[in-house]
Design an enzyme around this catalytic site. Structure first.
Site, PDB file in Angstrom:
ATOM      1  N   GLY A  54       0.934  -1.179  -0.128  1.00 60.49           N
ATOM      2  CA  GLY A  54      -0.024  -0.117  -0.125  1.00 60.49           C
ATOM      3  C   GLY A  54       0.779   1.187   0.049  1.00 60.49           C
ATOM      4  O   GLY A  54       1.977   1.131   0.464  1.00 60.49           O
ATOM      5  N   CYS A  81       5.441  -5.948   1.360  1.00 60.55           N
ATOM      6  CA  CYS A  81       5.867  -4.742   1.581  1.00 60.55           C
ATOM      7  C   CYS A  81       5.255  -3.873   2.358  1.00 60.55           C
ATOM      8  O   CYS A  81       5.345  -3.907   3.769  1.00 60.55           O
ATOM      9  CB  CYS A  81       5.412  -3.890  -0.046  1.00 60.55           C
ATOM     10  SG  CYS A  81       6.362  -2.454  -0.143  1.00 60.55           S
ATOM     11  N   TYR A  82       4.059  -2.866   2.431  1.00 57.68           N
ATOM     12  CA  TYR A  82       3.645  -2.392   3.362  1.00 57.68           C
ATOM     13  C   TYR A  82       2.871  -3.398   4.457  1.00 57.68           C
ATOM     14  O   TYR A  82       2.885  -3.084   5.582  1.00 57.68           O
ATOM     15  CB  TYR A  82       2.410  -1.567   2.983  1.00 57.68           C
ATOM     16  CG  TYR A  82       1.595  -0.701   3.872  1.00 57.68           C
ATOM     17  CD1 TYR A  82       2.137   0.457   4.546  1.00 57.68           C
ATOM     18  CD2 TYR A  82       0.366  -1.230   4.429  1.00 57.68           C
ATOM     19  CE1 TYR A  82       1.382   1.056   5.632  1.00 57.68           C
ATOM     20  CE2 TYR A  82      -0.348  -0.516   5.313  1.00 57.68           C
ATOM     21  CZ  TYR A  82       0.106   0.607   5.908  1.00 57.68           C
ATOM     22  OH  TYR A  82      -0.632   1.277   7.051  1.00 57.68           O
ATOM     23  N   HIS A 168       7.973  -7.465  -3.918  1.00 54.89           N
ATOM     24  CA  HIS A 168       6.716  -7.910  -4.349  1.00 54.89           C
ATOM     25  C   HIS A 168       6.669  -9.163  -5.118  1.00 54.89           C
ATOM     26  O   HIS A 168       7.134  -9.259  -6.323  1.00 54.89           O
ATOM     27  CB  HIS A 168       6.342  -6.773  -5.226  1.00 54.89           C
ATOM     28  CG  HIS A 168       5.624  -5.560  -4.614  1.00 54.89           C
ATOM     29  ND1 HIS A 168       4.440  -5.369  -4.219  1.00 54.89           N
ATOM     30  CD2 HIS A 168       6.435  -4.393  -4.441  1.00 54.89           C
ATOM     31  CE1 HIS A 168       4.177  -4.130  -3.662  1.00 54.89           C
ATOM     32  NE2 HIS A 168       5.436  -3.582  -3.654  1.00 54.89           N
ATOM     33  N   GLU A 170       4.499 -10.645  -6.116  1.00 57.90           N
ATOM     34  CA  GLU A 170       3.316 -11.113  -7.132  1.00 57.90           C
ATOM     35  C   GLU A 170       3.636 -10.624  -8.474  1.00 57.90           C
ATOM     36  O   GLU A 170       2.937 -11.019  -9.631  1.00 57.90           O
ATOM     37  CB  GLU A 170       2.286 -10.395  -6.538  1.00 57.90           C
ATOM     38  CG  GLU A 170       2.139  -8.858  -6.539  1.00 57.90           C
ATOM     39  CD  GLU A 170       2.576  -8.342  -5.094  1.00 57.90           C
ATOM     40  OE1 GLU A 170       3.499  -8.906  -4.572  1.00 57.90           O
ATOM     41  OE2 GLU A 170       2.504  -7.179  -4.881  1.00 57.90           O
ATOM     42  N   SER A 222     -20.516  -5.324 -27.880  1.00 57.85           N
ATOM     43  CA  SER A 222     -19.803  -4.780 -28.854  1.00 57.85           C
ATOM     44  C   SER A 222     -19.223  -5.981 -29.702  1.00 57.85           C
ATOM     45  O   SER A 222     -18.787  -5.889 -30.969  1.00 57.85           O
ATOM     46  CB  SER A 222     -18.407  -4.068 -28.449  1.00 57.85           C
ATOM     47  OG  SER A 222     -17.576  -4.999 -28.146  1.00 57.85           O
ATOM     48  N   GLY A 223     -19.511  -7.025 -29.220  1.00 56.65           N
ATOM     49  CA  GLY A 223     -18.819  -8.376 -29.938  1.00 56.65           C
ATOM     50  C   GLY A 223     -17.488  -8.687 -29.772  1.00 56.65           C
ATOM     51  O   GLY A 223     -16.997  -9.834 -29.980  1.00 56.65           O
ATOM     52  N   GLY A 224     -16.591  -7.764 -28.809  1.00 51.52           N
ATOM     53  CA  GLY A 224     -15.367  -8.211 -28.347  1.00 51.52           C
ATOM     54  C   GLY A 224     -15.470  -9.167 -27.223  1.00 51.52           C
ATOM     55  O   GLY A 224     -16.708  -9.582 -26.733  1.00 51.52           O
ATOM     56  N   VAL A 225     -14.110  -9.493 -26.756  1.00 46.64           N
ATOM     57  CA  VAL A 225     -13.959 -10.510 -25.864  1.00 46.64           C
ATOM     58  C   VAL A 225     -14.833 -10.325 -24.510  1.00 46.64           C
ATOM     59  O   VAL A 225     -15.781 -10.821 -23.919  1.00 46.64           O
ATOM     60  CB  VAL A 225     -12.530 -10.668 -25.554  1.00 46.64           C
ATOM     61  CG1 VAL A 225     -12.434 -11.959 -24.299  1.00 46.64           C
ATOM     62  CG2 VAL A 225     -11.834 -11.226 -26.602  1.00 46.64           C
ATOM     63  N   ASP A 226     -14.345  -9.086 -24.099  1.00 45.93           N
ATOM     64  CA  ASP A 226     -14.880  -8.612 -22.705  1.00 45.93           C
ATOM     65  C   ASP A 226     -16.714  -8.575 -22.681  1.00 45.93           C
ATOM     66  O   ASP A 226     -17.133  -9.208 -21.704  1.00 45.93           O
ATOM     67  CB  ASP A 226     -14.467  -7.386 -22.265  1.00 45.93           C
ATOM     68  CG  ASP A 226     -12.733  -7.323 -22.474  1.00 45.93           C
ATOM     69  OD1 ASP A 226     -12.419  -8.212 -22.646  1.00 45.93           O
ATOM     70  OD2 ASP A 226     -12.414  -6.167 -22.365  1.00 45.93           O
ATOM     71  N   SER A 227     -17.166  -7.822 -23.632  1.00 51.37           N
ATOM     72  CA  SER A 227     -18.471  -7.765 -23.567  1.00 51.37           C
ATOM     73  C   SER A 227     -19.414  -8.920 -23.640  1.00 51.37           C
ATOM     74  O   SER A 227     -20.373  -9.323 -23.398  1.00 51.37           O
ATOM     75  CB  SER A 227     -19.035  -6.444 -24.371  1.00 51.37           C
ATOM     76  OG  SER A 227     -18.874  -6.617 -25.719  1.00 51.37           O
ATOM     77  N   SER A 228     -18.863  -9.915 -24.620  1.00 50.98           N
ATOM     78  CA  SER A 228     -19.345 -11.122 -24.996  1.00 50.98           C
ATOM     79  C   SER A 228     -19.340 -11.788 -23.837  1.00 50.98           C
ATOM     80  O   SER A 228     -20.282 -12.843 -23.482  1.00 50.98           O
ATOM     81  CB  SER A 228     -18.495 -11.818 -26.006  1.00 50.98           C
ATOM     82  OG  SER A 228     -18.411 -11.145 -27.420  1.00 50.98           O
ATOM     83  N   LYS A 368      -7.368 -10.476 -18.565  1.00 55.50           N
ATOM     84  CA  LYS A 368      -7.720 -10.714 -19.909  1.00 55.50           C
ATOM     85  C   LYS A 368      -7.812 -12.241 -20.049  1.00 55.50           C
ATOM     86  O   LYS A 368      -8.539 -12.916 -20.572  1.00 55.50           O
ATOM     87  CB  LYS A 368      -6.991 -10.290 -21.025  1.00 55.50           C
ATOM     88  CG  LYS A 368      -7.609 -10.222 -22.269  1.00 55.50           C
ATOM     89  CD  LYS A 368      -8.509  -9.200 -22.498  1.00 55.50           C
ATOM     90  CE  LYS A 368      -8.861  -9.036 -23.873  1.00 55.50           C
ATOM     91  NZ  LYS A 368      -9.690  -7.737 -24.114  1.00 55.50           N
TER      92      LYS A 368
END
Ligand code: XMP
Length: 512
Positions: A54, A81-82, A168, A170, A222-228, A368
């Protein structure tokens, strides 16, 4: 119920990356605010707790602190870290403001054996970002690794199963970060790896049902990955209470509208409203040549059309968006960073306040590749999940200058051929993007016995891992030859094809 590892969030930009690393190990993780009351934490029956990094300093009064009882639950706790400084500070050690801020790469050297660093080399590269450092260990702790700048870069209290890392683990820049997190989960917390994306899907479905109830949800598809993926997930949760709106803005690629209709209205039997707004967009764009102005007009028109559609649909309570975790970070404006102003990216950010809709963003914690795995669970086809990115303003930023119907038609024809050949040569999924650009200049050519005076198509094919930087892809000459000859022969109005061989930076991927 799968085992749960709690991540207490102290505001680090990497908190979600920690959660993602845990999910990658097939362990269920839950990110919750740092000040979550202990009884709520206990209610999840966690097998371990991670205190994130943080921006604050434990030396500042009122800096964020967890309920002190997190150290009394008799389960492993790991501070990063923090989180390490907090652990040191709250358990009786000493933290000081370091003279040398440690930022960037450092070398970590092990100084004793421990479960946390088991199986790792004696020294390896790690990534740091901290000002304060621990100068005195709390009772029961020992240092197990150090860097040039921090004597206690990694520490442990094996009896209590408390661990702290100054760096870190991660982030991808730290070597063996995955292994360190694995060791904590499997060797220290006793995780079984009993969670999968299938569980995430079921869990999200329950949450969506709970928050939506009998209300109605609207989603701009939109037909893109995320909205689909968002559409398929929400539809699985609430069926007909979801309405998807797909706007045909006249700037789509060949067959795009039909493909979306076939998949979502056809296969998935969703309530899909396709709005034909070609003229609305193209009339407004007529005569506009400035790229930023085009983007703004497209963005505003999209909101207006969407607004009109909501009116028609009637009672809607939620607006769903396929926002991913990287979108959440990227949309935080960075003061003074001109890069954030290079292109105004088009999204529907302003919509919810205006329409008084509540937001539903079920993918907000995911990255993603996780969204793609979720899409597989939901039965979406590869063509959708691995589709190349396509900008919100569509072909509007691929016809240079004034956008005209006839230019768009030419571009669609050329772009389609390029995609066909990219698929045929197994290159489509190997590159980041491959597309055609319409140049409104005319050059002289000869076809048969006749002189021609036609337009130019540029091919833009790039390799990239995150679109921040990109290089032109070295596509075999035979493929380029075929694409060029097919475009010139099959697309009326083109007599020349050129190849864009610029990298980003200093160029960008799109031409406008
Ligand atoms: P540039 O051209 O900036 O593009 O190198 C980087 C990536 O972003 C995509 N892009 C957009 N995506 N709305 C989007 O949703 C936009 O306005 C937009 N502009 C560019 C581009 O296709 C590339 O993948």
């Amino acid at each position: 119920m799968p085992q749960t590892v709690i991540v207490l969030d102290f505001g680090s930009q990497y908190t979600q990356v920690i959660a993602r690393r845990i999910r990658e190990a097939n362990v269920y993780s839950k990110v919750i605010p740092f000040d979550t009351p202990i009884n709520e934490i206990q209610a999840d029956n966690p097998v371990g707790i991670i205190l994130s990094g943080g921006p604050s300093s434990v030396l500042i009064e009122n800096s964020p602190k967890p309920d002190p009882q997190v150290f009394e639950l008799e389960i492993p706790v790991m501070g990063i870290c923090y989180g390490l400084q907090l652990m040191g500070f709250m358990l009786g050690g000493a933290v000081e403001n370091s003279v040398h801020r440690e930022y960037g790469y450092g070398t970590l050297s092990k100084c004793s054996d421990s479960k946390l660093l088991e199986g790792l080399p004696n020294s390896f590269r790690v990534w740091n970002s901290h000002g304060d450092r621990l100068t005195k260990l709390p009772y029961g702790f020992q240092g197990i690794a150090k860097t040039d700048n921090s004597e206690f870069a990694v520490l442990e209290n094996p009896e209590k199963k408390f661990y702290g890392l100054q760096y870190h683990p991660e982030v991808a820049h730290s070597d063996f970060g995955k292994e360190v997190i694995h060791n904590f989960l499997f060797k220290i917390c006793g995780c079984l790896g009993d969670w999968s994306m299938h569980d995430f899907m079921n869990d999200s479905i329950t949450k969506i049902r709970q928050s939506v109830g009998e209300k109605r949800v609207l989603l701009g598809l939109s037909g893109g990955v995320d909205s689909s993926v968002a559409a398929a997930l929400i539809h699985k949760a609430i069926g007909d209470k979801l309405t998807c709106v797909f706007v045909d803005n006249g700037l789509l690629r060949k067959n795009e509208r039909q493909d979306v209709e076939d998949l979502f209205a056809g296969n998935f039997a969703m309530d899909l409203r396709v709005v034909d707004a070609k003229d609305y967009f193209l009339d407004r764009l007529s005569g506009i040549t400035d790229p930023e102005q085009k983007r703004k007009i497209i963005g505003v028109s999209f909101v207006e059309i969407f607004d009109q559609e909501v009116e028609k649909i009637g009672e809607v309570d939620f607006l769903a968006q396929g926002t991913l975790y990287p979108d959440v970070i990227e949309s935080v404006p960075i003061a003074g960073n001109p890069a954030s102003l290079i292109k105004s990216h088009h999204n529907v950010g302003g919509l919810p306040e205006k329409m008084k809709l509540r937001l539903l963003e079920p993918l907000r914690e995911l990255f993603k590749d996780e969204v793609r795995s979720l899409g597989v669970e939901l039965g979406l086809p590869k063509e959708v999940l691995w589709r190349q990115p396509f900008p919100g303003p569509g072909l509007g930023v691929r016809v240079m200058g004034d956008i005209r119907h006839e230019y768009l038609e030419v571009l669609r024809g050329a772009d389609f051929i390029l995609q066909e050949e990219m698929y045929a040569s197994n290159l489509y999924y190997k590159v980041w993007q491959s597309f055609a650009v319409f140049l409104p200049v005319r050059t002289v050519g000869v076809m048969g016995d006749e002189r021609t005076y036609d337009h130019v198509i540029a091919l833009r094919i790039v390799e990239s891992s995150d679109a921040m930087t990109a290089d032109w892809a070295q596509v075999p000459y035979e493929v380029l030859r075929k694409v060029s000859s097919r475009i010139i022969n099959e697309v009326k109005g083109v007599n020349r094809v050129v190849l864009d061989i610029s990298s980003k930076p200093p160029s960008t991927i799109e031409w406008e």
